[in-house]
Design a protein around this motif. Sequence first.
Motif, mmCIF file in Angstrom:
data_model
loop_
_atom_site.group_PDB
_atom_site.id
_atom_site.type_symbol
_atom_site.label_atom_id
_atom_site.label_comp_id
_atom_site.label_asym_id
_atom_site.label_seq_id
_atom_site.Cartn_x
_atom_site.Cartn_y
_atom_site.Cartn_z
ATOM 1 N N PRO A 1 -3.798 -11.276 -3.281
ATOM 2 C CA PRO A 1 -2.684 -10.192 -2.604
ATOM 3 C C PRO A 1 -3.232 -9.079 -3.679
ATOM 4 N N GLY A 2 -2.757 -7.790 -2.926
ATOM 5 C CA GLY A 2 -2.982 -6.566 -3.579
ATOM 6 C C GLY A 2 -1.941 -5.570 -3.615
ATOM 7 N N GLU A 3 -1.984 -4.831 -4.625
ATOM 8 C CA GLU A 3 -0.988 -3.644 -4.807
ATOM 9 C C GLU A 3 -1.686 -2.397 -5.001
ATOM 10 N N PHE A 4 -1.899 -1.588 -4.097
ATOM 11 C CA PHE A 4 -2.677 -0.544 -4.294
ATOM 12 C C PHE A 4 -1.962 0.931 -3.794
ATOM 13 N N THR A 5 -2.474 1.848 -4.744
ATOM 14 C CA THR A 5 -1.933 3.223 -4.374
ATOM 15 C C THR A 5 -3.066 4.173 -4.049
ATOM 16 N N VAL A 6 -3.202 4.599 -3.000
ATOM 17 C CA VAL A 6 -4.686 5.411 -2.724
ATOM 18 C C VAL A 6 -3.880 6.861 -2.662
ATOM 19 N N ARG A 7 -4.655 7.547 -3.435
ATOM 20 C CA ARG A 7 -4.206 9.067 -3.242
ATOM 21 C C ARG A 7 -5.265 10.138 -3.112
ATOM 22 N N ILE A 8 -5.098 10.591 -2.441
ATOM 23 C CA ILE A 8 -5.984 11.657 -1.763
ATOM 24 C C ILE A 8 -5.902 13.075 -2.523
ATOM 25 N N VAL A 9 -7.077 13.737 -3.317
ATOM 26 C CA VAL A 9 -6.605 14.668 -4.250
ATOM 27 C C VAL A 9 -7.698 15.676 -3.939
ATOM 28 N N ASP A 10 -7.507 17.151 -4.360
ATOM 29 C CA ASP A 10 -8.381 18.140 -4.147
ATOM 30 C C ASP A 10 -9.318 18.037 -5.259
ATOM 31 N N LEU B 1 0.793 -1.346 -0.066
ATOM 32 C CA LEU B 1 -0.113 0.082 0.162
ATOM 33 C C LEU B 1 0.909 1.179 0.089
ATOM 34 N N SER B 2 0.616 2.142 -0.870
ATOM 35 C CA SER B 2 1.023 3.395 -0.820
ATOM 36 C C SER B 2 0.036 4.385 -0.628
ATOM 37 N N LEU B 3 -0.045 5.272 0.378
ATOM 38 C CA LEU B 3 -1.015 6.088 0.883
ATOM 39 C C LEU B 3 -0.586 7.767 0.843
ATOM 40 N N GLN B 4 -1.162 8.336 -0.299
ATOM 41 C CA GLN B 4 -0.557 9.604 -0.715
ATOM 42 C C GLN B 4 -1.747 10.842 -0.494
ATOM 43 N N PHE B 5 -1.284 11.735 -0.053
ATOM 44 C CA PHE B 5 -1.956 12.960 0.145
ATOM 45 C C PHE B 5 -1.605 14.179 -0.852
ATOM 46 N N ALA B 6 -2.342 14.328 -1.785
ATOM 47 C CA ALA B 6 -2.022 15.332 -2.708
ATOM 48 C C ALA B 6 -3.263 16.637 -2.809
#
Length: 159
Positions: free
Chosen positions: A49-58, A8-13
């Motif tokens: 299994p999972g490979e996820f990027t979660v990106r929170i955007v405006d 998991l990659s959790l990103q806040f943009a």
Amino acid sequence: MTAPDLTLSLQFALRHAPDLAARHRAALPRAKVARWIKAALLAGSDGLPGEFTVRIVDAEDGQSLNRDYRQKDYATNVLTFDYSQEPVVAADLVLCAPVIEREAQEQGKTLEAHYAHLLVHGALHAQGYDHETSHADAEEMEGIEIAVMQKLGYGNPYQ
């Protein structure tokens, strides 16, 4: 069955909405995000299994992505970009913070509960579920979402 492996990659943009950053970071602790996606993987694909990027955007970025990839010129709550379903479920989930916050308020839900639902929803899309193909498909997907949310300790997201 044991919980599936998850990268998991959790990103806040939130460059155009920095005032939202603290609230949305607080609603999305990494451990909870991982738990929610793993629950969706377990329910939807029997634990692949999972490979996820979660990106929170405006809203600006959410609208741009929705326009460019779905030809819909508005910011939506969640976009799923799925890359593979087997042997690993791989996807990017892009969630629009201002839309999610507004919807949570309108629906009388906590920000955390609404994020949990939309992450489960997006993770199911990544596994091939689609509520727009038919009424039966929508009912199947919603049924899985309701069951997963209840297992996670949340109420029915459609009530």
